[in-house]
Design a protein around this motif. Sequence first.
Motif, PDB file in Angstrom:
ATOM      1  N   LEU A 181     -71.182  27.870  51.973  1.00 55.22           N
ATOM      2  CA  LEU A 181     -71.733  26.819  51.125  1.00 55.22           C
ATOM      3  C   LEU A 181     -70.865  26.615  49.896  1.00 55.22           C
ATOM      4  O   LEU A 181     -70.453  27.574  49.258  1.00 55.22           O
ATOM      5  N   GLN A 182     -70.594  25.367  49.574  1.00 57.85           N
ATOM      6  CA  GLN A 182     -69.817  25.002  48.401  1.00 57.85           C
ATOM      7  C   GLN A 182     -70.684  24.132  47.502  1.00 57.85           C
ATOM      8  O   GLN A 182     -71.402  23.256  47.986  1.00 57.85           O
ATOM      9  N   ALA A 183     -70.629  24.350  46.195  1.00 60.84           N
ATOM     10  CA  ALA A 183     -71.409  23.566  45.239  1.00 60.84           C
ATOM     11  C   ALA A 183     -70.464  22.825  44.304  1.00 60.84           C
ATOM     12  O   ALA A 183     -69.460  23.376  43.863  1.00 60.84           O
ATOM     13  N   PHE A 184     -70.809  21.567  44.013  1.00 67.58           N
ATOM     14  CA  PHE A 184     -70.018  20.735  43.109  1.00 67.58           C
ATOM     15  C   PHE A 184     -70.947  19.933  42.212  1.00 67.58           C
ATOM     16  O   PHE A 184     -72.029  19.532  42.626  1.00 67.58           O
ATOM     17  N   LYS A 185     -70.491  19.679  40.989  1.00 62.47           N
ATOM     18  CA  LYS A 185     -71.104  18.662  40.151  1.00 62.47           C
ATOM     19  C   LYS A 185     -70.169  17.473  40.289  1.00 62.47           C
ATOM     20  O   LYS A 185     -68.953  17.605  40.110  1.00 62.47           O
ATOM     21  N   VAL A 186     -70.729  16.314  40.627  1.00 62.65           N
ATOM     22  CA  VAL A 186     -69.911  15.130  40.869  1.00 62.65           C
ATOM     23  C   VAL A 186     -70.223  14.092  39.793  1.00 62.65           C
ATOM     24  O   VAL A 186     -71.381  13.795  39.523  1.00 62.65           O
ATOM     25  N   LEU A 187     -69.169  13.557  39.185  1.00 65.98           N
ATOM     26  CA  LEU A 187     -69.290  12.516  38.169  1.00 65.98           C
ATOM     27  C   LEU A 187     -68.773  11.210  38.761  1.00 65.98           C
ATOM     28  O   LEU A 187     -67.622  11.128  39.194  1.00 65.98           O
ATOM     29  N   LEU A 188     -69.643  10.212  38.803  1.00 63.63           N
ATOM     30  CA  LEU A 188     -69.266   8.903  39.337  1.00 63.63           C
ATOM     31  C   LEU A 188     -69.038   7.940  38.179  1.00 63.63           C
ATOM     32  O   LEU A 188     -69.840   7.877  37.255  1.00 63.63           O
ATOM     33  N   PRO A 189     -67.973   7.139  38.226  1.00 65.46           N
ATOM     34  CA  PRO A 189     -67.744   6.148  37.177  1.00 65.46           C
ATOM     35  C   PRO A 189     -68.728   4.994  37.327  1.00 65.46           C
ATOM     36  O   PRO A 189     -69.414   4.868  38.341  1.00 65.46           O
ATOM     37  N   THR A 190     -68.758   4.118  36.327  1.00 69.76           N
ATOM     38  CA  THR A 190     -69.667   2.974  36.356  1.00 69.76           C
ATOM     39  C   THR A 190     -69.336   2.012  37.484  1.00 69.76           C
ATOM     40  O   THR A 190     -70.227   1.460  38.121  1.00 69.76           O
ATOM     41  N   ARG A 191     -68.042   1.809  37.751  1.00 70.82           N
ATOM     42  CA  ARG A 191     -67.681   0.777  38.738  1.00 70.82           C
ATOM     43  C   ARG A 191     -68.220   1.111  40.124  1.00 70.82           C
ATOM     44  O   ARG A 191     -68.145   2.254  40.580  1.00 70.82           O
ATOM     45  N   ALA A 192     -68.789   0.095  40.721  1.00 70.06           N
ATOM     46  CA  ALA A 192     -69.343   0.247  42.080  1.00 70.06           C
ATOM     47  C   ALA A 192     -68.205   0.131  43.079  1.00 70.06           C
ATOM     48  O   ALA A 192     -67.325  -0.710  42.938  1.00 70.06           O
ATOM     49  N   GLY A 193     -68.232   0.968  44.068  1.00 66.22           N
ATOM     50  CA  GLY A 193     -67.231   0.888  45.122  1.00 66.22           C
ATOM     51  C   GLY A 193     -67.821   0.208  46.343  1.00 66.22           C
ATOM     52  O   GLY A 193     -69.039   0.077  46.479  1.00 66.22           O
ATOM     53  N   GLU A 194     -66.950  -0.224  47.211  1.00 63.35           N
ATOM     54  CA  GLU A 194     -67.390  -0.834  48.459  1.00 63.35           C
ATOM     55  C   GLU A 194     -67.647   0.293  49.458  1.00 63.35           C
ATOM     56  O   GLU A 194     -66.780   1.137  49.680  1.00 63.35           O
ATOM     57  N   PRO A 195     -68.851   0.350  50.049  1.00 61.34           N
ATOM     58  CA  PRO A 195     -69.147   1.439  50.985  1.00 61.34           C
ATOM     59  C   PRO A 195     -68.150   1.505  52.142  1.00 61.34           C
ATOM     60  O   PRO A 195     -67.785   0.473  52.721  1.00 61.34           O
ATOM     61  N   ASP A 196     -67.695   2.703  52.417  1.00 58.25           N
ATOM     62  CA  ASP A 196     -66.784   2.969  53.529  1.00 58.25           C
ATOM     63  C   ASP A 196     -67.273   4.260  54.195  1.00 58.25           C
ATOM     64  O   ASP A 196     -66.707   5.329  53.969  1.00 58.25           O
ATOM     65  N   PRO A 197     -68.376   4.167  54.988  1.00 56.38           N
ATOM     66  CA  PRO A 197     -68.973   5.379  55.573  1.00 56.38           C
ATOM     67  C   PRO A 197     -67.986   6.169  56.422  1.00 56.38           C
ATOM     68  O   PRO A 197     -67.180   5.595  57.164  1.00 56.38           O
ATOM     69  N   ARG A 198     -68.065   7.495  56.274  1.00 57.01           N
ATOM     70  CA  ARG A 198     -67.216   8.431  57.021  1.00 57.01           C
ATOM     71  C   ARG A 198     -68.096   9.499  57.664  1.00 57.01           C
ATOM     72  O   ARG A 198     -69.241   9.687  57.263  1.00 57.01           O
ATOM     73  N   THR A 199     -67.533  10.234  58.589  1.00 56.10           N
ATOM     74  CA  THR A 199     -68.234  11.368  59.210  1.00 56.10           C
ATOM     75  C   THR A 199     -67.320  12.580  59.195  1.00 56.10           C
ATOM     76  O   THR A 199     -66.093  12.456  59.156  1.00 56.10           O
ATOM     77  N   HIS A 200     -67.905  13.742  59.210  1.00 56.16           N
ATOM     78  CA  HIS A 200     -67.174  15.006  59.324  1.00 56.16           C
ATOM     79  C   HIS A 200     -68.193  16.099  59.630  1.00 56.16           C
ATOM     80  O   HIS A 200     -69.393  15.892  59.491  1.00 56.16           O
ATOM     81  N   GLU A 201     -67.710  17.244  60.031  1.00 57.63           N
ATOM     82  CA  GLU A 201     -68.589  18.371  60.315  1.00 57.63           C
ATOM     83  C   GLU A 201     -69.213  18.864  59.024  1.00 57.63           C
ATOM     84  O   GLU A 201     -68.560  18.900  57.987  1.00 57.63           O
ATOM     85  N   GLY A 202     -70.481  19.237  59.071  1.00 57.53           N
ATOM     86  CA  GLY A 202     -71.117  19.851  57.916  1.00 57.53           C
ATOM     87  C   GLY A 202     -72.509  19.335  57.660  1.00 57.53           C
ATOM     88  O   GLY A 202     -73.069  18.546  58.429  1.00 57.53           O
ATOM     89  N   TYR A 203     -73.057  19.814  56.551  1.00 55.07           N
ATOM     90  CA  TYR A 203     -74.401  19.449  56.131  1.00 55.07           C
ATOM     91  C   TYR A 203     -74.356  19.366  54.617  1.00 55.07           C
ATOM     92  O   TYR A 203     -73.754  20.222  53.961  1.00 55.07           O
ATOM     93  N   GLU A 204     -74.964  18.331  54.031  1.00 50.36           N
ATOM     94  CA  GLU A 204     -74.878  18.132  52.585  1.00 50.36           C
ATOM     95  C   GLU A 204     -76.247  17.921  51.967  1.00 50.36           C
ATOM     96  O   GLU A 204     -77.147  17.362  52.578  1.00 50.36           O
ATOM     97  N   TRP A 205     -76.364  18.391  50.731  1.00 49.94           N
ATOM     98  CA  TRP A 205     -77.575  18.247  49.938  1.00 49.94           C
ATOM     99  C   TRP A 205     -77.146  17.699  48.584  1.00 49.94           C
ATOM    100  O   TRP A 205     -76.202  18.217  47.979  1.00 49.94           O
TER     101      TRP A 205
END
Length: 192
Positions: free
Chosen positions: A101-125
């Motif tokens: 298990l890996q933990a991160f704090k993620v900071l997103l900028p104000t600008r909205a991005g265009e969704p580009d869905p991806r897939t990979h192995e794993g499980y996220e919370w």
Amino acid sequence: MSTEEVLAGVGPRLRQMRKEREVTLAGLSEATGISVSTLSRLESGLRKPSLELLLPIAQAHQVPLDELVGAPAVGDPRVRAEPIHRHGRTYIPLTRQPGGLQAFKVLLPTRAGEPDPRTHEGYEWLYVLSGRVRLVLGGHDVVLTAGEAAEFDTRVPHWFGSTGEGPAEFLSLFGPQGERMHVRARPRRAEE
């Protein structure tokens, strides 16, 4: 300190602890159910310590097992990892061990991005700390606000980013496929 050095120090520590408490080998034998000869061999280093022997001794002396063993002190628990800047986002690692298990704090900028869905192995919370986070997951397009959480299998096409209404912060726990976050709640009290 090597494992052998730690184990070699257990016998003398046991003898010292017993003598400080003014307990005889026979008294400790009676309290633990361990024979006098085994206790004597353990204290003299002729017998290697095992959990089956140390647990009853720790219980009889009412001390933590660490104190009997003389376990080395735990190092500084603070994680001092460098932030990672990727795709306009900032990821702050909250764990230092690779894999699992890996933990991160993620900071997103104000600008909205265009969704580009991806897939990979794993499980996220995800758990949103502040702001609004847009999550596109399979056929769902939802906005998570502070205090909301989401969990998902990362083999499902997914994307997350800012809604464009301001910056956002969230915690992310990510693990290999099949390894999920288990949150334990306190058991409910029986209704009286």
